[in-house]
Scaffold this motif. Structure first.
Motif, PDB file in Angstrom:
ATOM      1  N   VAL A 159      -0.059   9.758 -94.213  1.00 65.93           N
ATOM      2  CA  VAL A 159       0.282   8.376 -93.843  1.00 65.93           C
ATOM      3  C   VAL A 159      -0.804   7.818 -92.926  1.00 65.93           C
ATOM      4  N   ASP A 160      -1.296   6.629 -93.249  1.00 64.54           N
ATOM      5  CA  ASP A 160      -2.280   5.976 -92.388  1.00 64.54           C
ATOM      6  C   ASP A 160      -1.597   5.466 -91.124  1.00 64.54           C
ATOM      7  N   GLY A 161      -2.081   5.890 -89.972  1.00 63.82           N
ATOM      8  CA  GLY A 161      -1.460   5.462 -88.723  1.00 63.82           C
ATOM      9  C   GLY A 161      -0.102   6.101 -88.559  1.00 63.82           C
ATOM     10  N   ASN A 162       0.893   5.294 -88.229  1.00 66.79           N
ATOM     11  CA  ASN A 162       2.245   5.782 -88.005  1.00 66.79           C
ATOM     12  C   ASN A 162       3.143   5.466 -89.205  1.00 66.79           C
ATOM     13  N   GLY A 163       4.149   6.308 -89.416  1.00 63.77           N
ATOM     14  CA  GLY A 163       5.057   6.043 -90.525  1.00 63.77           C
ATOM     15  C   GLY A 163       5.902   7.239 -90.899  1.00 63.77           C
ATOM     16  N   TRP A 164       6.272   7.267 -92.159  1.00 61.63           N
ATOM     17  CA  TRP A 164       7.225   8.250 -92.656  1.00 61.63           C
ATOM     18  C   TRP A 164       6.830   8.738 -94.054  1.00 61.63           C
ATOM     19  N   GLY A 165       7.169   9.995 -94.339  1.00 59.11           N
ATOM     20  CA  GLY A 165       7.206  10.477 -95.713  1.00 59.11           C
ATOM     21  C   GLY A 165       8.664  10.475 -96.148  1.00 59.11           C
ATOM     22  N   ILE A 166       8.944   9.992 -97.353  1.00 52.86           N
ATOM     23  CA  ILE A 166      10.334   9.796 -97.765  1.00 52.86           C
ATOM     24  C   ILE A 166      10.572  10.335 -99.171  1.00 52.86           C
ATOM     25  N   LEU A 167      11.660  11.089 -99.324  1.00 54.06           N
ATOM     26  CA  LEU A 167      12.207  11.406-100.639  1.00 54.06           C
ATOM     27  C   LEU A 167      13.367  10.457-100.854  1.00 54.06           C
ATOM     28  N   GLY A 168      13.303   9.690-101.924  1.00 54.33           N
ATOM     29  CA  GLY A 168      14.369   8.742-102.205  1.00 54.33           C
ATOM     30  C   GLY A 168      14.831   8.843-103.645  1.00 54.33           C
ATOM     31  N   TYR A 169      15.964   8.240-103.893  1.00 54.18           N
ATOM     32  CA  TYR A 169      16.535   8.205-105.248  1.00 54.18           C
ATOM     33  C   TYR A 169      16.653   6.756-105.687  1.00 54.18           C
ATOM     34  N   HIS A 170      16.205   6.484-106.924  1.00 55.44           N
ATOM     35  CA  HIS A 170      16.288   5.133-107.472  1.00 55.44           C
ATOM     36  C   HIS A 170      17.369   5.106-108.549  1.00 55.44           C
ATOM     37  N   PRO A 171      18.528   4.518-108.249  1.00 59.34           N
ATOM     38  CA  PRO A 171      19.644   4.527-109.213  1.00 59.34           C
ATOM     39  C   PRO A 171      19.301   3.865-110.545  1.00 59.34           C
ATOM     40  N   SER A 172      18.484   2.824-110.516  1.00 59.51           N
ATOM     41  CA  SER A 172      18.191   2.090-111.746  1.00 59.51           C
ATOM     42  C   SER A 172      17.398   2.923-112.746  1.00 59.51           C
ATOM     43  N   THR A 173      16.598   3.850-112.246  1.00 60.14           N
ATOM     44  CA  THR A 173      15.799   4.698-113.131  1.00 60.14           C
ATOM     45  C   THR A 173      16.320   6.131-113.194  1.00 60.14           C
ATOM     46  N   VAL A 192      15.227   1.860-103.713  1.00 53.18           N
ATOM     47  CA  VAL A 192      15.197   3.298-103.439  1.00 53.18           C
ATOM     48  C   VAL A 192      16.104   3.613-102.244  1.00 53.18           C
ATOM     49  N   ILE A 193      16.947   4.623-102.405  1.00 55.49           N
ATOM     50  CA  ILE A 193      17.860   5.056-101.340  1.00 55.49           C
ATOM     51  C   ILE A 193      17.260   6.298-100.671  1.00 55.49           C
ATOM     52  N   PRO A 194      16.920   6.234 -99.388  1.00 57.58           N
ATOM     53  CA  PRO A 194      16.318   7.392 -98.720  1.00 57.58           C
ATOM     54  C   PRO A 194      17.302   8.563 -98.621  1.00 57.58           C
ATOM     55  N   LEU A 195      16.815   9.744 -98.958  1.00 54.05           N
ATOM     56  CA  LEU A 195      17.617  10.965 -98.866  1.00 54.05           C
ATOM     57  C   LEU A 195      17.094  11.899 -97.783  1.00 54.05           C
ATOM     58  N   LEU A 196      15.780  12.007 -97.719  1.00 52.81           N
ATOM     59  CA  LEU A 196      15.107  12.871 -96.752  1.00 52.81           C
ATOM     60  C   LEU A 196      13.938  12.089 -96.172  1.00 52.81           C
ATOM     61  N   PHE A 233      22.229  12.614-101.820  1.00 49.57           N
ATOM     62  CA  PHE A 233      21.906  12.469-103.248  1.00 49.57           C
ATOM     63  C   PHE A 233      23.178  12.273-104.076  1.00 49.57           C
ATOM     64  N   ASN A 234      24.208  13.042-103.792  1.00 51.34           N
ATOM     65  CA  ASN A 234      25.446  12.918-104.542  1.00 51.34           C
ATOM     66  C   ASN A 234      26.040  11.518-104.413  1.00 51.34           C
ATOM     67  N   LEU A 235      25.939  10.949-103.219  1.00 49.78           N
ATOM     68  CA  LEU A 235      26.421   9.583-103.019  1.00 49.78           C
ATOM     69  C   LEU A 235      25.538   8.590-103.758  1.00 49.78           C
ATOM     70  N   ALA A 236      24.222   8.715-103.591  1.00 44.16           N
ATOM     71  CA  ALA A 236      23.309   7.755-104.199  1.00 44.16           C
ATOM     72  C   ALA A 236      23.396   7.757-105.723  1.00 44.16           C
ATOM     73  N   SER A 237      23.622   8.926-106.318  1.00 45.75           N
ATOM     74  CA  SER A 237      23.665   9.028-107.776  1.00 45.75           C
ATOM     75  C   SER A 237      24.881   8.327-108.381  1.00 45.75           C
ATOM     76  N   LYS A 238      25.871   8.014-107.539  1.00 44.34           N
ATOM     77  CA  LYS A 238      27.034   7.285-108.029  1.00 44.34           C
ATOM     78  C   LYS A 238      26.740   5.821-108.300  1.00 44.34           C
ATOM     79  N   PHE A 239      25.595   5.337-107.831  1.00 37.98           N
ATOM     80  CA  PHE A 239      25.238   3.928-107.992  1.00 37.98           C
ATOM     81  C   PHE A 239      24.511   3.663-109.306  1.00 37.98           C
ATOM     82  N   ARG A 240      24.184   4.698-110.066  1.00 36.45           N
ATOM     83  CA  ARG A 240      23.410   4.460-111.295  1.00 36.45           C
ATOM     84  C   ARG A 240      24.301   3.899-112.404  1.00 36.45           C
TER      85      ARG A 240
END
Length: 240
Positions: A159-173, A192-196, A233-240
């Protein structure tokens, strides 16, 4: 329009929580309420940590946890409340020229509150591994867990400067995705719904690791709470 009405009208739910109250993980946090973003009056609120400040030793030192949680996360919560008040004030005074400034500030501070809330609950003091539906999805989208781990580690470290690495789930895809987030809100992907989330702001690691961000990221993996990530993830996957 009073404050609560304004919060509802802007789509910020009173008592908003990142997990439903009936979920297994949410029940495990019932005492601290760590996963809730707001208090009973709809104000953004810093909830209690779900563990003692020395819980993550030695991977994350007690002083860093204290300063990070109390001041960096805590100050973001205070600032988000101020931002929301200033947006309302601008609306009440029909002074829309300043709305752009305060909505940008709200995006920054509220995103910080959301990501930090996930971050604290993503961590534990014991080693866990992805399993079940989450592991299957990781293998489907990244090939193997080791390949995924290499990807999110490299993404977070870079990450350039400050920030985050994120694992997310995209219900639409119906796909997991790894992304960099600069600051708290830049380079995100809509939907995208952040998981980690892996916090690589310097305040996350500088006391213990100095400028060795890569070492800090590597030392986070043994304390990632994959049960928490799986619940998200289990919660986010219910939105697909």
């Amino acid at each position: 329009m009073n404050r609560n009405e304004f919060i509802k009208s802007t789509g910020i739910m009173t008592g908003a929580s990142l997990l439903p109250t009936e979920s297994v993980f949410s029940q495990s946090l019932q005492q601290t309420g760590m996963d809730k973003l707001t208090d009973k009056d709809g104000n953004f609120a810093l909830q209690s940590l779900p563990y003692n400040e020395n819980f993550l030793e030695p991977n994350m030192d007690q002083e860093t946890v204290h300063l990070h949680y109390t001041f960096h996360h805590g100050d973001a919560v205070k600032a988000a409340n101020k931002d929301l008040q200033m947006v309302k004030k601008a609306m009440d005074e029909n002074n829309l020229e300043v709305v752009d400034y305060w909505t940008k500030k709200l995006s920054y501070h509220l995103s910080s509150h959301i990501l930090h809330t996930i971050f604290w609950t993503n961590l534990s003091n014991k080693k866990t591994d992805p399993s079940g539906a989450l592991l299957k999805q990781i293998e489907k989208d990244f090939g193997t867990y080791d390949r995924f781990k290499s990807l999110i580690a490299k993404t977070s470290k870079g990450v350039d400067g400050n920030g985050w690495g994120i694992l997310g789930y995209h219900p639409s895809t119906d796909k997991l995705t790894v992304l960099q987030c600069e600051n708290h809100e830049k380079l995100t992907q809509w939907g995208v719904i952040p998981l980690l989330v892996i916090d690589v702001w310097e305040h996350s690691y500088y006391l213990k690791y100095r400028n060795r961000r890569a070492e800090f990221v590597d030392n986070l993996f043994p304390i990632i709470n994959w049960d928490n990530v799986a619940e998200r993830f289990n919660l986010a996957s219910k939105f697909r």
